[in-house]
Write a protein that holds these residues in place. Structure first.
Motif, PDB file in Angstrom:
ATOM      1  N   THR A  75       0.851  -1.193   0.000  1.00  0.00           N
ATOM      2  CA  THR A  75       0.000   0.000   0.000  1.00  0.00           C
ATOM      3  C   THR A  75       0.884   1.239   0.000  1.00  0.00           C
ATOM      4  O   THR A  75       2.099   1.161   0.228  1.00  0.00           O
ATOM      5  N   ASP A  76       0.262   2.395  -0.245  1.00  0.00           N
ATOM      6  CA  ASP A  76       1.021   3.653  -0.222  1.00  0.00           C
ATOM      7  C   ASP A  76       1.664   3.873   1.145  1.00  0.00           C
ATOM      8  O   ASP A  76       2.798   4.342   1.246  1.00  0.00           O
ATOM      9  N   LYS A  77       0.942   3.493   2.189  1.00  0.00           N
ATOM     10  CA  LYS A  77       1.471   3.672   3.541  1.00  0.00           C
ATOM     11  C   LYS A  77       2.693   2.781   3.771  1.00  0.00           C
ATOM     12  O   LYS A  77       3.699   3.212   4.363  1.00  0.00           O
ATOM     13  N   ASP A 128       4.665   1.576   1.412  1.00  0.00           N
ATOM     14  CA  ASP A 128       5.751   2.099   0.566  1.00  0.00           C
ATOM     15  C   ASP A 128       6.442   3.278   1.237  1.00  0.00           C
ATOM     16  O   ASP A 128       7.668   3.428   1.176  1.00  0.00           O
ATOM     17  N   GLU A 129       5.638   4.130   1.884  1.00  0.00           N
ATOM     18  CA  GLU A 129       6.185   5.289   2.587  1.00  0.00           C
ATOM     19  C   GLU A 129       7.078   4.834   3.741  1.00  0.00           C
ATOM     20  O   GLU A 129       8.169   5.374   3.974  1.00  0.00           O
ATOM     21  N   LEU A 176      10.317   0.861  -6.588  1.00  0.00           N
ATOM     22  CA  LEU A 176      10.185   2.269  -6.206  1.00  0.00           C
ATOM     23  C   LEU A 176      11.390   3.105  -6.613  1.00  0.00           C
ATOM     24  O   LEU A 176      11.417   4.317  -6.369  1.00  0.00           O
TER      25      LEU A 176
END
Length: 599
Positions: free
Chosen positions: A554-556, A558-559, A592
């Motif tokens: 998820t974006d979270k 990945d962050e 990424l």
């Protein structure tokens, strides 16, 4: 040149002698000085362990003007006496399992791939015989070197067939019908009872001599000198025997190491004390007089190919600014098993892409389950290691190995390497300013556990001794400092500026080798006391260990991954944090483009 009293005693000695020389004690210098002190008209033969040692020795004797010294290996001598005489054609490497199957037209039974398992054991039986001092194949009991319970059951069922086909294949080589192996012509040389016309024969690295080589040496009329280090015997899997114990000659010692300091010498002696758990151990005294302060050459040393490859993968994925690395020996050999199957073949089998598999043996397998069954019945530990690596990194193996090869320099540019990678077997005789050890060596805790679990069963102490020797050899490759996992450190060993202890994660502790009956592997193919083998490669096993391995990113997440990457967390720690495989972490970092964005 200032020689030690021990060296002078050897140089001035007479008659047959054996020299026990600790690591870095100047045994080559001593042997050269011994040769110089002999009459100039003497004919001297120096037997080197392998070709690289031979080439180095030729130069050293020539530089000293010792033209009366002939340098050979046992194989080069045998080649001249046997191959030329019989006009044999030599096979560059041993026969593969599938080649033996085809050459002998082997027949199996209703079980899958029985003919391949039989061929594998024929290959090992031939190696066992060719390295022995026996006259006939029938003089050996092949079951003596089969340790796995399932493999033993299989061999017992087919013993007479395996033995007869072993003799048949040797007969084909003897008649010139097929190419001969290096082991075969050395064996034929031994059986011919050769007489070597020399006044002195100097046999180096004697602790790793095979019975066949020793038989040739002991039967010569020359004055014989055998030199080695009892604690550097690490080739038992090639059926080497410690000739220093078998030679009934006057004994001399070289106990002063000019390679490393007393702190390293103390660590080496402490490691050797582990042998006291196996029975009576005569302690050795090592005096360290090395004074090197530089850190120009650095090496990562591992017990196994797998352990080393894992360290190299960690290094290139975490040390982003490193440009040059070097592998001792051919870098490709670290991704291939002895018989030629590659890591990629196992990966293709894992992915069910049979059309891409090159190796005939792997191609014949329906899936990894069949390959595992073959591994159990043959004790083919190298294939087991490959399965373990495929399990950990999956399809990211291609890109990871490519990254390693892109940073690898050739032999002529080795000095450019910021880090050298090697197994202990490949770096034998070499040295580095600083050494870092992988965590795949024996530990005192694991040794004691193994002894406890096998106290009522016959255990092979010679194999366990060899495991301790491997750690000793690894430690004594350094000229200056050593970085060693805390699990390998002797208890209550005093702190030292030259000995740096590395913390070990729980995951790494669990990955330590638990079966020391074979010195050549460290994988999840772990023999338990019952003789069962853990199946470590399956998707279910991966899911048990990495519960979030197959959840979408998820974006979270990945962050969070990006933040940890920028904080220089290791791939290993990130994998533990996210509950995923290291291959999955590496893949996401690449996806990424973090390496380029945060270089």
């Amino acid at each position: 040149m200032n020689l030690t009293p021990e060296q002078l005693a050897i140089i001035n000695s007479t008659g047959n002698l054996k020299i026990n020389a600790v690591a870095g004690s100047g045994k080559t210098t001593t042997i050269i000085e011994y040769a110089k002190a002999r009459p100039k008209e003497s004919k001297i033969l120096y037997l080197a362990f392998n070709k690289s040692v031979k080439l180095e020795a030729v130069k050293k004797f020539k530089d000293k003007g010792l033209d009366n010294v002939k340098v050979e290996t046992a194989h080069s001598l045998a080649y001249k006496h046997i191959v030329f005489k019989h006009n044999y054609k030599v096979k560059p490497r041993d026969y593969k399992t599938n080649e033996i199957t085809e050459l002998l037209n082997l027949q199996g039974n209703e079980e899958k791939h029985t003919e391949y398992v039989i061929a594998n054991h024929i290959n090992k039986f031939i190696s066992y015989f060719c390295n022995s001092d026996k006259q006939k194949v029938q003089d050996l009991n092949y079951l003596d070197i089969v340790s796995d319970i399932k493999a033993k059951i299989f061999v017992k069922s087919f013993y007479h067939y395996i033995e007869s086909q072993t003799r048949t294949l040797l007969g084909k080589m003897d008649s010139g019908e097929i190419e001969v192996t290096h082991g075969f012509y050395l064996k034929k040389f031994q059986l011919s009872n050769p007489k070597l016309n020399y006044d002195y024969i100097l046999f180096d690295e004697g602790q790793d001599a095979s019975p066949a080589m020793l038989d040739i040496f002991f039967k010569q009329q020359a004055t014989k000198v055998i030199v080695g280090d009892t604690y550097q015997q690490i080739y038992g899997w090639r059926y080497a025997v410690n000739s220093l114990e078998k030679a009934d000659y006057a004994t001399f010692n070289l106990t002063t190491s000019f390679r490393f300091s007393q702190d390293i010498a103390n660590l080496a002696m402490e490691v050797l004390k582990l042998k006291s758990h196996l029975g009576e151990h005569n302690p050795v005294t090592i005096t360290g007089k090395g004074e090197t302060k530089t850190h120009k050459t650095k090496g990562v040393l591992a017990r196994t190919n797998l352990g080393l490859l894992v360290k190299a993968i960690e290094y290139v994925t975490e040390k982003k600014k490193v440009k040059h690395i070097y592998f001792e020996g051919n870098i490709n050999s670290y991704t291939y098993a002895d018989e030629g199957a590659s890591l990629y073949d196992v990966l293709h089998l894992y992915n069910k892409k049979h059309h891409l598999i090159r190796d005939k043996l792997i191609k014949a397998m329906k899936d990894l389950e069949e390959l595992e069954d073959y591994i159990e019945k043959t004790e083919d530990v190298q294939l087991g290691m490959m399965v373990e690596l495929v399990k950990d990194y999956g399809n990211e193996i291609h890109d990871i190995i490519k990254a390693i090869k892109e940073k690898h320099v050739g032999d002529d540019e080795k000095e450019k390497a910021e880090m050298v990678f090697s197994t202990v077997h490949r770096c034998k005789g070499l040295e580095y300013d600083a050494v870092q050890l992988a965590n795949d060596f024996i530990t005192e805790e694991k040794l004691l556990e193994y002894i406890k679990d096998n106290k009522n069963e016959g255990r092979d102490n010679s194999k366990l001794n060899e495991e301790i020797n491997l750690l000793y050899v690894a430690i004594t490759r350094t000229r200056n400092s050593i970085h060693i996992p805390e699990t390998l450190m002797p208890l209550e060993f005093p702190k030292s500026s030259q000995i740096h202890i590395m913390k070990v994660t729980k995951e790494e502790e669990n990955k330590e080798p638990e079966n020391y009956s074979k010195p050549t592997y460290s994988t999840k193919y772990v023999k338990e006391p019952t003789g069962t083998i853990e199946k470590a490669y399956s998707v279910n096993k991966i899911r048990e260990k990495h519960k979030d391995a197959y959840k979408p990113w998820t974006d979270k997440l990945d962050e969070e991954l990006t933040e940890l990457y920028c904080e220089n967390e290791t791939v290993k720690d990130m994998a533990l944090h996210f509950g995923r495989t290291k291959g999955a972490i590496y893949s996401r970092i690449k996806k990424l483009d973090l390496e380029n964005l945060y270089e």
